[in-house]
Design an enzyme around this catalytic site. Structure first.
Site, PDB file in Angstrom:
ATOM      1  N   ASP A 235      29.660  47.220  40.291  1.00 62.88           N
ATOM      2  CA  ASP A 235      28.953  48.269  39.553  1.00 62.88           C
ATOM      3  C   ASP A 235      29.632  49.633  39.702  1.00 62.88           C
ATOM      4  OD1 ASP A 235      27.142  46.385  38.716  1.00 62.88           O
ATOM      5  OD2 ASP A 235      25.669  46.830  40.288  1.00 62.88           O
TER       6      ASP A 235
ATOM      7  N   GLN B 199      42.236  38.544  29.559  1.00 62.90           N
ATOM      8  CA  GLN B 199      42.921  37.749  30.578  1.00 62.90           C
ATOM      9  C   GLN B 199      44.259  37.213  30.070  1.00 62.90           C
ATOM     10  OE1 GLN B 199      42.003  36.921  33.715  1.00 62.90           O
ATOM     11  NE2 GLN B 199      43.295  35.166  34.171  1.00 62.90           N
TER      12      GLN B 199
ATOM     13  N   HIS C 280      51.394  45.185  39.375  1.00 64.65           N
ATOM     14  CA  HIS C 280      49.958  45.438  39.253  1.00 64.65           C
ATOM     15  C   HIS C 280      49.261  45.333  40.608  1.00 64.65           C
ATOM     16  CE1 HIS C 280      49.428  40.970  38.981  1.00 64.65           C
ATOM     17  NE2 HIS C 280      48.259  41.248  39.519  1.00 64.65           N
TER      18      HIS C 280
ATOM     19  N   TYR D 189      42.070  30.766  37.468  1.00 67.25           N
ATOM     20  CA  TYR D 189      42.559  31.048  36.116  1.00 67.25           C
ATOM     21  C   TYR D 189      43.067  29.797  35.413  1.00 67.25           C
ATOM     22  CZ  TYR D 189      47.701  31.773  37.097  1.00 67.25           C
ATOM     23  OH  TYR D 189      49.032  31.652  37.404  1.00 67.25           O
TER      24      TYR D 189
ATOM     25  N   ASP E 241      41.225  29.432  32.083  1.00 72.45           N
ATOM     26  CA  ASP E 241      42.086  29.485  30.901  1.00 72.45           C
ATOM     27  C   ASP E 241      42.008  28.194  30.103  1.00 72.45           C
ATOM     28  OD1 ASP E 241      42.742  31.956  31.818  1.00 72.45           O
ATOM     29  OD2 ASP E 241      44.831  31.514  32.296  1.00 72.45           O
TER      30      ASP E 241
END
Length: 512
Positions: free
Chosen positions: A24, A36, A143, A217, A221
């Site tokens: 939050d 994504q 990243h 993922y 995915d």
């Protein structure tokens, strides 16, 4: 109080109140607006999931794996206690995970992708590389680096979150925050007790690339793409335990039952399938190349202000968290809404509109796979620029498919234990003896050439054919290769088309 969420992949997920505090915040909520799969959404309409839900899923699996490891660790310690092996028992007790450790692992899973930018890897890979080419002074970054920065920024900007961290970790707040950031990197500190090293393999496993990030993922995915995955991550987790490695007896690792080896090959088989059919789909990459060119053109004009009221370019935003937090997929809408655009901005707007109109860059050629592209991409680009073509007419892209560890087999870096001997684990260094079906090569690379200018596409096709031969690579469009493949296929089936009276292949007859 903890909260319960419902997830289409993992079902019911219960989260600690501190995790809810993190979710939050504006810094985490921005992940709702970052796709994504980037450009895949323009190929697979259902691939609309975002980094937000993947981060929550990774947090859940990190918690699940941590609980399994601690549960099995407690069982092994009790077993050694019964056997009277105090030396091994004391050694294993050093690897025990505290409640604070487990919470840090969950936070690392939740925040591991908080540093992603617009369209995920498009921004931190393709855009960064394109800017480096345009301006060699552009700094390198990942990243994960931004994720570390954003964690500090998020805690600083949200007083209630800062207070919650201090209540949970007390005097250890600073050390725990650093621990979280190291877990995201998978960086094992030399000063850290080696008995705790297994914890760094849960979220970002640098040893063999098998971690909860990939488990989520791949499953998520595949669900979004409408594909199937044969890897069972729940079964894998249930077989994991903390053990001291046979070749580094003072260091712990996550070991798994030897019978799980085939299940792990399914994990990497799924990985290759996703890269071939989705992540590196020719249209996916065409879209991402166009969006990258749009960002490069807009970079000098689409500016943000930092806290010092200085103008900051998108390529510099990773150094300014207050700016980076504004970078989501919505930047493309912002570029389109720019009024009175200059020439470069007009080009950026045109590229984005062309993606929406499906006027995409066209792949004109691709090479047959080789084990390693060693500078041939740069040579090919240089040769093409010596013709009447310019950088605005084409793009050369290197595509790499692997099991995650370059040319190496990642399974040989996994530690296994057997049913007969569950006190020692060993690396699977002789995995090829397990089955004749296992691959001999674990990486291949190809080059793709995309046309940016339809008016010169025929020239590009012709020049590419010539230039590929000069760099020693073979085109999939080579007629001789196509003929060889055709003959191989016919030889494999043992059939050939019968010739008709005119000398052309006749149709095969269907049995009645």
């Amino acid at each position: 109080m903890s909260k319960i969420l419902n997830d289409p992949i993992h079902g019911t997920i219960e989260l600690d109140p501190l995790l809810i505090k993190i979710i939050d915040t504006p810094q985490f909520q921005r992940l709702r607006n970052i796709k994504q799969l980037g450009g895949c959404y323009f190929v697979y309409p259902s691939a609309s999931h975002n980094r937000f839900e993947h981060s929550i899923g990774t947090c859940f699996l990190a918690s699940k794996l941590a609980r399994q490891l601690q549960k099995r660790l407690n069982k092994d310690i009790k077993k050694l206690e019964k056997e009277g092996d105090d030396e091994k028992k004391m050694k294993l007790k050093k690897a025990e995970m505290s409640k604070k450790d487990k919470l840090c692992i969950e936070i690392a899973g939740l925040c591991h992708d908080i540093g992603h930018g617009p369209y995920s890897h498009l921004f931190d890979q393709l855009f960064k590389k394109a800017m480096k080419k345009k301006d060699p002074s552009t700094k390198e970054w990942k990243h994960e680096d931004v994720s570390r920065m954003m964690i500090d920024y998020m805690i600083k900007e949200n007083d209630d979150l800062k207070e919650a961290f201090q209540m949970k970790f007390g005097a250890d707040t600073e050390r725990s925050t650093q621990f979280i950031k190291d877990l995201i990197d998978g960086t094992k500190k030399e000063t850290e007790d080696k008995a705790r090293h297994y914890m760094y393999e849960i979220v970002a496993n640098k040893r063999n690339e098998i971690d909860v990030d990939k488990m989520d993922y791949f499953a998520r995915d595949c669900h979004g793409l409408g594909m199937k995955s044969n890897f069972d991550h729940l079964r894998f987790i249930s077989q994991c335990r903390v053990m001291f490695a046979s070749d580094t007896p003072d260091e712990t690792t996550i070991a798994v039952r030897d019978k799980e080896e085939y299940n792990l090959y399914e994990l990497f088989h799924t990985r290759i399938g996703l890269f071939r059919r989705a992540y590196y789909h020719k249209v996916t990459k065409a879209v991402e190349l166009m969006f990258t060119d749009a960002l490069v053109n807009a970079n000098d004009h689409f500016l943000f202000q930092n806290n010092k009221r200085e103008d900051v370019k998108m390529s510099e935003a990773w150094e300014h968290p207050e700016v980076y937090v504004k970078l989501t997929d919505n930047v493309f809408d912002g570029i389109l809404m720019e009024k009175n655009p200059k020439k470069d901005m007009q080009k950026a707007q045109e590229l984005i509109i062309n993606v929406y109109k499906r006027k995409l860059y066209r792949r004109v050629d691709e090479t047959l796979p080789v084990k390693k592209i060693q500078g041939e991409n740069d040579k090919l680009e240089s040769l093409l620029l010596q013709t009447e073509l310019t950088e605005d007419d084409f793009a050369v892209q290197k595509v790499t498919y692997s099991y995650g560890k370059g040319p190496d087999n990642p399974i040989t870096s996994v530690y296994f234990y057997t049913k007969e001997n569950d006190t020692d684990c060993f690396p699977s260094t002789k995995s090829k003896k397990t089955s004749l079906f296992l691959p001999e090569t674990f990486q291949e690379e190809t080059l793709r050439v995309y046309s940016k200018n339809d008016e010169k596409i025929d020239i590009l096709k012709k020049e590419t054919t010539v230039c590929l031969k000069q760099v020693g690579l073979y085109s999939v469009n080579d007629s001789a290769i196509k003929q060889e493949h055709r003959e191989s296929a016919e030889a494999g089936t043992g059939t050939k088309h019968k010739s008709s009276a005119e000398g052309t292949p006749g149709p095969s007859k269907r049995p009645k």
